[in-house]
Enzyme design. Structure first.
Site, PDB file in Angstrom:
ATOM      1  N   SER A 140      34.917  48.050  22.794  1.00  0.00           N
ATOM      2  CA  SER A 140      35.221  47.364  23.216  1.00  0.00           C
ATOM      3  C   SER A 140      35.765  47.830  24.090  1.00  0.00           C
ATOM      4  O   SER A 140      35.804  48.866  25.417  1.00  0.00           O
ATOM      5  CB  SER A 140      36.222  45.680  22.395  1.00  0.00           C
ATOM      6  OG  SER A 140      36.240  44.908  23.401  1.00  0.00           O
ATOM      7  N   HIS A 183      30.604  41.491  17.956  1.00  0.00           N
ATOM      8  CA  HIS A 183      31.440  42.473  18.515  1.00  0.00           C
ATOM      9  C   HIS A 183      32.444  42.995  17.429  1.00  0.00           C
ATOM     10  O   HIS A 183      32.480  43.773  17.781  1.00  0.00           O
ATOM     11  CB  HIS A 183      32.072  41.656  19.591  1.00  0.00           C
ATOM     12  CG  HIS A 183      32.799  42.204  20.700  1.00  0.00           C
ATOM     13  ND1 HIS A 183      32.495  43.549  21.246  1.00  0.00           N
ATOM     14  CD2 HIS A 183      34.208  42.299  21.493  1.00  0.00           C
ATOM     15  CE1 HIS A 183      33.284  44.385  21.495  1.00  0.00           C
ATOM     16  NE2 HIS A 183      34.484  43.344  22.025  1.00  0.00           N
ATOM     17  N   ASP A 184      32.822  41.462  16.201  1.00  0.00           N
ATOM     18  CA  ASP A 184      33.607  42.228  15.670  1.00  0.00           C
ATOM     19  C   ASP A 184      33.213  43.690  14.505  1.00  0.00           C
ATOM     20  O   ASP A 184      33.809  43.766  13.662  1.00  0.00           O
ATOM     21  CB  ASP A 184      34.065  41.061  14.350  1.00  0.00           C
ATOM     22  CG  ASP A 184      35.257  40.605  15.582  1.00  0.00           C
ATOM     23  OD1 ASP A 184      36.011  40.069  16.444  1.00  0.00           O
ATOM     24  OD2 ASP A 184      35.370  39.366  14.740  1.00  0.00           O
ATOM     25  N   ASP A 204      25.515  42.147  18.661  1.00  0.00           N
ATOM     26  CA  ASP A 204      26.815  42.366  19.158  1.00  0.00           C
ATOM     27  C   ASP A 204      26.211  41.658  20.696  1.00  0.00           C
ATOM     28  O   ASP A 204      25.522  42.481  21.315  1.00  0.00           O
ATOM     29  CB  ASP A 204      27.684  43.200  19.477  1.00  0.00           C
ATOM     30  CG  ASP A 204      29.072  43.252  20.443  1.00  0.00           C
ATOM     31  OD1 ASP A 204      28.543  41.884  21.579  1.00  0.00           O
ATOM     32  OD2 ASP A 204      29.563  44.554  20.406  1.00  0.00           O
ATOM     33  N   ARG A 223      42.045  31.810  22.588  1.00  0.00           N
ATOM     34  CA  ARG A 223      41.327  32.608  21.405  1.00  0.00           C
ATOM     35  C   ARG A 223      40.455  32.710  20.972  1.00  0.00           C
ATOM     36  O   ARG A 223      39.505  32.764  20.302  1.00  0.00           O
ATOM     37  CB  ARG A 223      42.146  32.507  20.787  1.00  0.00           C
ATOM     38  CG  ARG A 223      42.126  33.940  19.841  1.00  0.00           C
ATOM     39  CD  ARG A 223      41.845  35.168  20.004  1.00  0.00           C
ATOM     40  NE  ARG A 223      41.937  35.634  18.656  1.00  0.00           N
ATOM     41  CZ  ARG A 223      41.064  37.104  18.474  1.00  0.00           C
ATOM     42  NH1 ARG A 223      41.451  38.051  20.366  1.00  0.00           N
ATOM     43  NH2 ARG A 223      41.467  37.860  17.588  1.00  0.00           N
TER      44      ARG A 223
END
Lengths: 380, 194
Positions: free
Chosen positions: A155, A353-354, A320, A225
């Protein structure tokens, strides 16, 4: 005792203090600053086996291992880095640091300003990816590391890798750019801005000087968040994990927490808001937004990457959508246009994405295989 | 690791230190061979995960992408040679692939199994689809959807503006010069745009 696979063991963060003034990209100057870092493995006599790990938005220097015997959670990339792991600390000397502007020990908005003795707050300048690279290079100088065997990051961390290979081409032999992008899209900047607005409009934010007011803009940070978290997951994985499951089987016809996904997001938001600094969050998202090696299309990405000399491994993950595979392909194209050695894999993964933080076997095999070649090519 | 019979035939035409792109590069064996034999600077394109890993293990540059969608991301004439070794017959859009080979590469090198090989003809005459060591699939599970004879491929080139520069026909690894479309089971071509 910490079971599972062997870890880097108990690690102790170290602090490097820098007295030489640092002129940031914005023009602001930091007279002194500190960087907190951890190391794993042993630096060889020639100092050729060093790897720098660059962290993403909410990361820090604690990449692997544990801080104490009682510590329940290892560093954020412990599944990747450690003895016998894909990035093998029996062979490499791995450095994790908290970036300037962070809130885990490096100088940042929550650190005391030497001029006033009070937290910098809104007086802390915005730093960029290039500024981070400069401070990381100074840390490398301090450790006597002329060039890195590899610099890696996911990232925002991947952006730092790209920037390193442009700014200090001689100092990077291999770059691992994972789930990254050459610059953010409008949609991506938009997500960041909504997150920032959540913080900036929190009454407890006090224009960034909330420390003086004994306040914490938790609501804003929590919302930021929660939003971020949604974008780091895929629709599929959320559906699989939560579906439409209700906490209490029946509708309550109110606005409390009813769906599991609500409960999960609030928990994640609360946890984050209790441990992260709002100013650092703002600064990190801005660094993401600003990163653009093409300087607003003044040059093409291929031209921007011209100074680079490193070999690259570029990885993306199919689900992602925040840093989609197409963005990694843009990087690959620029590297190809410069005749640089590059391998690119698009890893089938459900976690969005994680996924770059997950222990996917194929993903880890690729990194392991690549790092074995780094060992071979550098004669380590 | 025994190199496939067409590797040497391909390598003989690849100039030293050339920049090569291997489409459907498999486990990267050909690129490794060319690097060692010709000092080439090469990249492979592959879609299969296991093959991608095998390439990375060999230290061969590999890009994971689907060839069927063309070679977007590759600049025109950016490679000396674009190679397609025993892959064409498994591809859907032959015309696109050949066009892309010659857009990205100054020359193309291509290996195809010859469906006109006499043993295959005999199997057809016997009433069954050919099955052999080099084409071991049954009609129902074969990935090879575009098999052709040497005659077919050469006619295709003529009608698509492709000039054949060289042809090397083999049978079980030995060179074939007599009646190639009948006696050869594998052919390697070098070609460019007319």
């Amino acid at each position: 005792m910490h079971s599972q696979s062997p870890s880097a063991g108990i690690v102790t963060p170290q602090i490097a203090h820098f007295e030489a003034p640092l002129t940031l990209k914005s023009g602001a100057v930091l007279d002194t600053y500190e960087l907190v870092y951890e190391t794993y493995g042993t630096l060889n006599a020639d100092k050729t086996n060093a790897i720098l790990v660059c962290h993403a938005l909410s990361g820090n220097h604690h990449v692997a291992g544990f801080h104490s015997e009682q510590d329940k959670r290892p560093g954020w990339w412990d599944n990747m880095i450690g003895p016998g792991k894909p990035v093998d600390t029996d062979r490499f000397f791995v450095i994790g640091l908290n970036n300037l502007g962070g809130c885990h020990g490096s100088t940042g908005p929550s650190s005391p300003d030497p001029k006033t003795g009070k937290p910098y707050g809104k007086a802390f300048p915005i730093v960029t990816v290039e500024d981070w690279v400069e401070t990381q290079a100074r840390l490398a100088d301090r450790l006597g590391i002329e060039s890195f065997a590899a610099i890696m990051g996911g990232s925002l961390g991947g952006m730092q890798v790209l920037s390193w290979t442009i700014l200090h081409p001689q100092r990077v032999k291999h770059g691992l750019v994972i789930a990254s992008a050459p610059k953010l899209t409008a949609q991506n900047i938009a997500f960041n801005d909504v997150a920032r607005q959540a913080i900036l409009t929190d009454p407890d934010f006090h224009a960034g000087d909330f420390y003086a007011h004994d306040a914490v803009p938790k609501r804003g940070l929590r919302l930021a968040r929660m939003l971020g978290h949604i974008t780091y997951l895929s629709d599929d994985v959320m559906g699989e994990k939560f579906g439409r499951i209700l906490k209490n089987d029946v509708f309550q016809f109110g606005y409390g927490v009813e769906f599991e996904v609500e409960s999960y997001l609030r928990y994640q938001g609360d946890k984050f808001a209790a441990s992260f600094d709002a100013n650092t969050y703002l600064l990190m998202t801005k660094a993401l937004d600003y990163f653009d090696p093409t300087h607003h299309h003044r040059v093409s990405l291929s031209e921007a990457m011209k100074p680079a000399q490193a070999d690259f491994l570029v990885l993306s993950f199919t689900s992602d959508w925040r840093f989609a595979p197409g963005r990694s392909r843009e990087i690959v194209k620029a590297l190809l246009d410069n005749n640089l050695n590059v391998s690119y894999a698009e890893i089938t993964a459900a976690h969005g994405h994680d996924a770059f933080l997950m222990p996917d076997p194929h993903y880890h095999s690729l990194v392991r295989a690549y790092m074995c070649n780094v060992v071979r090519s550098l004669g380590l | 690791m025994i190199a496939r019979p067409d590797f040497a035939a391909i390598a003989q035409w690849v100039t030293p230190n050339a920049k090569v792109l291997d489409l459907g590069c498999g486990d990267g064996s050909l690129l490794k061979y060319l690097k060692e034999a010709r000092g080439t600077h090469g990249y492979g394109i592959e879609i299969d995960d296991a093959n991608i890993l095998a390439c990375v293990e060999k230290g061969v540059n590999v890009i994971q992408m689907d060839l069927e969608t063309g070679l977007s991301g590759f600049e025109p004439q950016s490679f000396d040679f674009v190679i397609l070794s025993q892959t064409l017959q498994a591809m859907r859009n032959i015309e696109l692939v050949v066009k892309e080979i010659l857009r990205v590469g100054r020359q193309g090198i291509l290996t195809i199994p010859n469906f006109g090989y006499w043993r295959r003809r005999i199997q057809i005459i016997g009433g069954r689809m050919p099955v052999s060591e080099d084409l071991p699939y049954q009609w129902y599970d074969t990935p090879n959807i575009h098999l052709c004879t040497l005659g077919d491929f050469e006619a295709f080139c003529r009608s698509h503006g492709v000039r054949i520069l060289d042809r090397h026909v083999m049978c079980d690894g030995s060179d074939v010069s007599l009646l190639p479309n009948l006696l050869g089971n594998l052919a390697v071509y070098r070609f460019e745009n007319m």
